[in-house]
Design a protein around this motif. Structure first.
Motif, PDB file in Angstrom:
ATOM      1  N   ALA A  33      97.877  15.252 -44.462  1.00  0.00           N
ATOM      2  CA  ALA A  33      97.393  14.826 -43.146  1.00  0.00           C
ATOM      3  C   ALA A  33      97.997  15.696 -42.037  1.00  0.00           C
ATOM      4  N   SER A  34      99.267  16.039 -42.159  1.00  0.00           N
ATOM      5  CA  SER A  34      99.920  16.891 -41.162  1.00  0.00           C
ATOM      6  C   SER A  34      99.314  18.288 -41.159  1.00  0.00           C
ATOM      7  N   ARG A  35      99.030  18.820 -42.339  1.00  0.00           N
ATOM      8  CA  ARG A  35      98.404  20.145 -42.425  1.00  0.00           C
ATOM      9  C   ARG A  35      97.038  20.144 -41.744  1.00  0.00           C
ATOM     10  N   GLU A  36      96.245  19.122 -42.018  1.00  0.00           N
ATOM     11  CA  GLU A  36      94.915  19.018 -41.414  1.00  0.00           C
ATOM     12  C   GLU A  36      95.021  18.933 -39.894  1.00  0.00           C
ATOM     13  N   GLN A  37      95.985  18.193 -39.420  1.00  0.00           N
ATOM     14  CA  GLN A  37      96.177  18.009 -37.987  1.00  0.00           C
ATOM     15  C   GLN A  37      96.585  19.315 -37.299  1.00  0.00           C
ATOM     16  N   CYS A  38      97.305  20.176 -38.012  1.00  0.00           N
ATOM     17  CA  CYS A  38      97.825  21.403 -37.412  1.00  0.00           C
ATOM     18  C   CYS A  38      96.972  22.646 -37.697  1.00  0.00           C
ATOM     19  N   LYS A  39      95.863  22.513 -38.409  1.00  0.00           N
ATOM     20  CA  LYS A  39      95.055  23.674 -38.756  1.00  0.00           C
ATOM     21  C   LYS A  39      94.575  24.449 -37.532  1.00  0.00           C
ATOM     22  N   LYS A  69     112.741  13.913 -33.831  1.00  0.00           N
ATOM     23  CA  LYS A  69     111.375  13.908 -34.383  1.00  0.00           C
ATOM     24  C   LYS A  69     111.411  13.747 -35.903  1.00  0.00           C
ATOM     25  N   ALA A  74     109.877  10.698 -38.116  1.00  0.00           N
ATOM     26  CA  ALA A  74     108.922  10.934 -39.197  1.00  0.00           C
ATOM     27  C   ALA A  74     109.394  10.296 -40.501  1.00  0.00           C
ATOM     28  N   VAL A 111     101.045  12.279 -46.533  1.00  0.00           N
ATOM     29  CA  VAL A 111     101.564  12.586 -45.196  1.00  0.00           C
ATOM     30  C   VAL A 111     101.530  14.093 -44.956  1.00  0.00           C
ATOM     31  N   ILE A 112     101.908  14.875 -45.959  1.00  0.00           N
ATOM     32  CA  ILE A 112     101.915  16.336 -45.816  1.00  0.00           C
ATOM     33  C   ILE A 112     100.501  16.866 -45.624  1.00  0.00           C
TER      34      ILE A 112
END
Length: 84
Positions: A70-76, A38, A42, A67-68
């Motif tokens: 966007a990843s944070r928003e996706q995992c909230k 993974k 990435a 990218v960081i």
């Protein structure tokens, strides 16, 4: 590599390996191997990542930041706050 220069030898080697491994079940991947795959996927997805022959790696910091975020928003939704 010798096998590249001798295609017949490469085919013979592949046939021998096929005979040796026939009937054996592939070993399941460990959690560490899955996470490594993974991570590599990435990193390969980063468009501005450069690795010249000298061995230094460089990337556009703005792309990495995007990218960081966007990843944070996706995992909230995966994190629940305690208290306040």
């Amino acid at each position: 590599m010798i096998l590249r220069r001798l295609p017949g030898l490469q085919i013979l080697t592949m046939m021998i390996l096929d005979l040796i491994t026939k009937g054996k079940k592939p070993r399941p991947k460990t959690q560490a191997e899955i996470e490594e795959e993974k991570f590599i996927s990435a990193v390969n997805a980063l468009k501005t990542l450069q690795a010249p022959p000298g061995g230094c790696i460089s990337i556009d910091l703005e792309e990495l930041r995007e990218v960081i975020i966007a990843s944070r928003e996706q995992c909230k939704g995966l994190v629940r706050r305690n208290g306040g």
